[in-house]
Design an enzyme around this catalytic site. Structure first.
Site, mmCIF file in Angstrom:
data_model
loop_
_atom_site.group_PDB
_atom_site.id
_atom_site.type_symbol
_atom_site.label_atom_id
_atom_site.label_comp_id
_atom_site.label_asym_id
_atom_site.label_seq_id
_atom_site.Cartn_x
_atom_site.Cartn_y
_atom_site.Cartn_z
ATOM 1 C CG ASP A 27 51.824 -46.499 90.738
ATOM 2 O OD1 ASP A 27 53.019 -46.834 90.691
ATOM 3 O OD2 ASP A 27 51.440 -45.314 90.830
ATOM 4 C CB VAL B 231 44.332 -35.454 97.384
ATOM 5 C CG1 VAL B 231 43.491 -35.997 98.534
ATOM 6 C CG2 VAL B 231 44.515 -36.519 96.307
ATOM 7 N N GLY C 93 47.790 -33.160 98.724
ATOM 8 C CA GLY C 93 48.800 -33.534 97.738
ATOM 9 C C GLY C 93 48.349 -33.157 96.352
ATOM 10 C CD GLU C 94 48.419 -29.010 92.613
ATOM 11 O OE1 GLU C 94 47.979 -28.484 91.564
ATOM 12 O OE2 GLU C 94 48.731 -28.362 93.629
#
Length: 422
Positions: free
Chosen positions: A127, A19, A12-13
């Site tokens: 979050d 990551v 993921g970005e």
């Protein structure tokens, strides 16, 4: 990276970091590598925030958190080496189909376990959302899944020994994802663990209902709704599916506007949810009216708080049901210990099951209400008994006197006739 990790793919970005899935040499163990973008390393605020996340991850551990293997530096780039967790995010799952109710409950329970571990270390996530919840071994209509809560990039240390650089958020600064932000978070107030519980409640609502409680045309509109608008009732929002009233009550308490009205801890939330799903305990503002049935209870708003005494009350109700009617009625009227509201100190006062406790609420189980209402209904359905008023029976001596008197009178008459005939 780091001289012993080989990158396999990008997991993921985002705007701040990326990551990777990688494996470690020479043993080949798969890991996840998280780092900020290299060009952001010159931004003091972003760099310090990433360093703070690394410090926070070192201080928390639990089976529902991704384990931190190590934190290393590669040419000025800080890299967090994490346990690799394989599975879709809850966000990806919700895009395809809503989990079954039992799966939604199980996911939430494990999220509470992760939050409990973080809160025990003095860390508030701030979050929590479906994108930050990874579900291993998930499949529709199956059990055995495992949940991990990830991404503590916006986390805050609220107590304990704060590592250097952990205090970066100023008052009135707003962080989070609008759909999952607690009202106090929207206002920019100081937040504590109850903000995370609110977010967990929003996720549970979303899994049960199929949508978040508030979603405006803009991020600002959504945040204002959290502060201003009433949460749509879960049972009226899930089309064609039945949400148990006790489960709806747990969700509604988790989404209270006032943090003081929410569950005081992740454990309290989890215990209430467990009771709502497995034991169907309800606490109503007042005792249900005579004749209230299970179907009637479906329309009553309930508020549930769990204590060990509540579980004991359910077992007692089940035992009473198995007894003969006379013994059962005697036990129902016997005094029992008043249930403790979770988070309050134990009370020595005694009460009866049918009397309100000091907080103005009465503990009832749906099963016990059904037993009592069925008995009362049966009593009301019987015809009123016929009442006869009779004279008291004469005493045996009185009957003998009158018989002798009649015999003597007849004898006198016969003697008179005989004398007259002569």
């Amino acid at each position: 990276m780091g001289g012993r990790y080989l990158i396999d793919a990008v997991i993921g970005e985002g705007a701040f970091g990326v990551v990777y899935r990688a494996h470690r040499e020479p043993d080949g163990e798969r890991v996840a590598l998280k780092s900020i973008h290299r060009h952001l390393c010159s931004d003091p605020q972003i760099f310090k925030r990433f360093q703070r996340e690394a410090d926070i991850l070192k201080r928390i551990e639990g089976q529902h958190l991704a384990k931190v293997h190590e934190i290393l530096e590669d040419n000025g780039l800080v890299i967090i080496v994490l346990e690799y967790v394989e599975g879709p995010s809850l966000e990806a799952i919700l895009k395809t189909s809503a989990p079954e109710l039992d799966q939604a409950v199980e996911i939430t329970l494990q999220v509470c376990a992760a939050l409990g571990a973080a809160h025990a270390a003095g860390v508030v996530h701030r979050d929590l959302k479906p994108a930050n919840v990874i579900v291993e071994r998930f499949a529709p209509r199956t059990t055995g899944l495992r949940v991990r809560v990830v991404d503590f990039g916006l986390a805050k240390v609220v107590h304990g020994d704060a590592a250097p650089g952990t205090v970066l958020t100023q008052r009135d600064m707003i962080f989070g994802t609008p759909e999952y932000m607690a009202p106090e978070q929207v206002r920019g107030d100081e937040v504590d663990l109850r903000a995370d519980l609110y977010a967990a409640g929003v996720m549970l609502y979303e899994m049960v209902v199929g949508k978040v409680p508030f979603s405006g045309k803009s991020a600002l509109a959504t945040m204002e709704a959290h502060v201003r608008d009433e949460v749509p009732h879960p049972r009226s929002s899930r089309g064609g599916h039945s949400v148990p009233p006790s489960l709806a009550a747990v969700i509604r308490r988790a989404l209270e506007k006032d943090p003081q009205a929410r569950y005081p801890s992740a454990r309290a939330f989890a215990e209430a949810l467990t009771a709502a799903w497995s034991e169907r305990l309800v606490i109503t503002p007042n005792a249900p009216a005579a004749g209230t049935s299970i179907q009637d209870l479906e329309t009553i708003d309930t508020e549930l708080n769990l204590a060990e005494d509540a579980r004991a009350a359910v077992k007692a109700a089940e035992a009473i049901q198995a007894l003969p009617t006379t013994k059962a009625l005697a036990m129902v009227t016997a005094p029992v210990a008043a249930p403790r509201i979770l988070g309050d100190p134990p009370k020595a006062a005694k009460t009866k099951l049918s009397e309100p406790d000091p907080a103005g609420t009465t503990l009832r189980s749906a099963k016990n209400d059904a037993i009592e209402s069925s008995r009362e209904g049966a009593i009301r359905s019987r015809p009123a008994p016929e009442i006869r008023i009779e004279d008291p029976p004469p005493r045996p001596g009185g009957k003998i006197f009158w018989i002798l008197a009649i015999v003597v009178a007849i004898a006198c008459i016969l003697v008179g006739i005989w004398i007259g005939s002569r």
